[in-house]
Design an enzyme around this catalytic site. Sequence first.
Site, PDB file in Angstrom:
ATOM      1  N   ALA A 186     -36.512  88.003  43.460  1.00  0.00           N
ATOM      2  CA  ALA A 186     -37.339  89.212  43.518  1.00  0.00           C
ATOM      3  C   ALA A 186     -36.682  90.350  42.742  1.00  0.00           C
ATOM      4  O   ALA A 186     -37.355  91.081  42.002  1.00  0.00           O
ATOM      5  CB  ALA A 186     -37.566  89.622  44.970  1.00  0.00           C
ATOM      6  N   GLY A 244     -18.713  92.734  35.031  1.00  0.00           N
ATOM      7  CA  GLY A 244     -18.608  94.003  35.760  1.00  0.00           C
ATOM      8  C   GLY A 244     -18.546  95.178  34.807  1.00  0.00           C
ATOM      9  O   GLY A 244     -19.329  95.235  33.837  1.00  0.00           O
ATOM     10  N   ASP A 247     -28.299  90.952  39.116  1.00  0.00           N
ATOM     11  CA  ASP A 247     -29.736  90.636  39.017  1.00  0.00           C
ATOM     12  C   ASP A 247     -30.430  91.549  38.008  1.00  0.00           C
ATOM     13  O   ASP A 247     -31.334  91.119  37.289  1.00  0.00           O
ATOM     14  CB  ASP A 247     -30.412  90.783  40.388  1.00  0.00           C
ATOM     15  CG  ASP A 247     -29.914  89.746  41.381  1.00  0.00           C
ATOM     16  OD1 ASP A 247     -29.456  88.679  40.934  1.00  0.00           O
ATOM     17  OD2 ASP A 247     -29.977  90.015  42.592  1.00  0.00           O
TER      18      ASP A 247
HETATM   19  P1  ATP Z   1     -23.339  92.136  41.956  1.00  0.00           P
HETATM   20  O1  ATP Z   1     -22.915  90.898  42.704  1.00  0.00           O
HETATM   21  O2  ATP Z   1     -22.597  93.381  42.353  1.00  0.00           O
HETATM   22  O3  ATP Z   1     -24.814  92.307  41.890  1.00  0.00           O
HETATM   23  P2  ATP Z   1     -22.399  90.637  39.760  1.00  0.00           P
HETATM   24  O4  ATP Z   1     -21.024  90.320  40.252  1.00  0.00           O
HETATM   25  O5  ATP Z   1     -23.413  89.566  39.810  1.00  0.00           O
HETATM   26  O6  ATP Z   1     -22.932  91.939  40.436  1.00  0.00           O
HETATM   27  P3  ATP Z   1     -21.225  91.985  37.502  1.00  0.00           P
HETATM   28  O7  ATP Z   1     -20.656  91.176  36.409  1.00  0.00           O
HETATM   29  O8  ATP Z   1     -20.265  92.639  38.447  1.00  0.00           O
HETATM   30  O9  ATP Z   1     -22.327  91.114  38.236  1.00  0.00           O
HETATM   31  O10 ATP Z   1     -22.130  93.172  36.886  1.00  0.00           O
HETATM   32  C1  ATP Z   1     -23.327  92.914  36.163  1.00  0.00           C
HETATM   33  C2  ATP Z   1     -23.514  94.003  35.141  1.00  0.00           C
HETATM   34  O11 ATP Z   1     -23.577  95.253  35.816  1.00  0.00           O
HETATM   35  C3  ATP Z   1     -22.392  94.140  34.119  1.00  0.00           C
HETATM   36  O12 ATP Z   1     -22.600  93.292  33.018  1.00  0.00           O
HETATM   37  C4  ATP Z   1     -22.472  95.615  33.759  1.00  0.00           C
HETATM   38  O13 ATP Z   1     -23.442  95.810  32.762  1.00  0.00           O
HETATM   39  C5  ATP Z   1     -22.964  96.269  35.051  1.00  0.00           C
HETATM   40  N1  ATP Z   1     -21.839  96.827  35.852  1.00  0.00           N
HETATM   41  C6  ATP Z   1     -21.298  96.325  36.968  1.00  0.00           C
HETATM   42  N2  ATP Z   1     -20.300  97.105  37.429  1.00  0.00           N
HETATM   43  C7  ATP Z   1     -20.223  98.163  36.571  1.00  0.00           C
HETATM   44  C8  ATP Z   1     -19.401  99.346  36.482  1.00  0.00           C
HETATM   45  N3  ATP Z   1     -18.435  99.590  37.387  1.00  0.00           N
HETATM   46  N4  ATP Z   1     -19.616 100.186  35.449  1.00  0.00           N
HETATM   47  C9  ATP Z   1     -20.575  99.946  34.526  1.00  0.00           C
HETATM   48  N5  ATP Z   1     -21.380  98.856  34.557  1.00  0.00           N
HETATM   49  C10 ATP Z   1     -21.213  97.982  35.561  1.00  0.00           C
END
Ligand code: ATP
Length: 307
Positions: free
Chosen positions: A44, A225, A256
């Site tokens: 979603a 991240g 997502d």
């Molecule tokens: P979550 O589980 O918190 O939804 P995830 O672990 O699946 O996230 P991440 O790789 O942490 O995915 O983050 C996905 C995207 O979010 C990154 O590619 C980036 O573009 C953005 N992002 C995450 N954290 C940050 C941050 N601290 N500053 C800027 N962009 C961020």
Amino acid sequence: MTRPHIVVVGSTMIDMITYAERVPDAGETLIGERFVQGFGGKGANQAVLAARLGAAVTMATCVGIDALGDATVENLRREGIDVDHVTRTDQASSGVAPIWVERDGTNRIICVPGANHEMTQQQARTAVLATPQVDGVVGQLEVPQAVTSAGFRAAKERGAFTVLNPAPAGALDPGLVEVTDWLVPNEAELVELARSLGVSADGTPEHLAVAIARTTGTRVVVTLGSRGAAVCEDGEASVHIAAPTVEAVDTTGAGDAFVGAFAYGLAEGRSATEASRLGCACASASVTRHGTQTSYPTPEEVASLIQ
Ligand code: ATP
């Protein structure tokens, strides 16, 4: 560019977040401080982000015959998402994620997929085949992999691309990998994928992405991240995409947001690096606000991100 058309085969969940000083011990009852309910589920969330960017989105999912299911369908409708392929079951409750958050921010989550696991392969297949135009099909691992595979196989019959967000982390059915064009894990999911595929999990995420692309024959985008993402299209090398520098207050649902925007970008005809740049722009905007779908850029805000 024509309007992108995307089918999401995946989950819906209702997040039920209780904030308390601490979690209770066994047999103990505590008075909590605050309760918040929000719409979630990886499928979603990804559908909502793509719809906010302007895609025509069809959601294939299953909810219970209960008030949470009614609210879930209404929320998808409000976001402009086609709900013709949302089924209802009396065999299980709608998917829920009760979350307990202590004062220091520690959280405990029990995710109950419920109706999400009542989805059928035929349902996924029909959703993809019956939708008038389909550029891409997006899946995750919160519904049975056989269901996602059925949707992806139908996508291949229609010449559409497939994007698999292998989350929550786990081993993949070889049949699902076969019909996956793009794997989009985060770093932890990437390591888990490597382990399950027998690929050495040593090295940087960029190296691992290349090794997994080579082993699976798929293309891989790993989200990193605050460091953004790395795109590996050929099993040879990866390209790094930087995330905008922002003040992050809550990263829930950022992954997502990236996947929804990435799929939108590909469906719009962008290159993988450009689609990943759009993914980073949307995901990074989302981490500056609290919540999951509530933190995503609104249709009014996306214009500046889409360029
Ligand atoms: P979550 O589980 O918190 O939804 P995830 O672990 O699946 O996230 P991440 O790789 O942490 O995915 O983050 C996905 C995207 O979010 C990154 O590619 C980036 O573009 C953005 N992002 C995450 N954290 C940050 C941050 N601290 N500053 C800027 N962009 C961020």
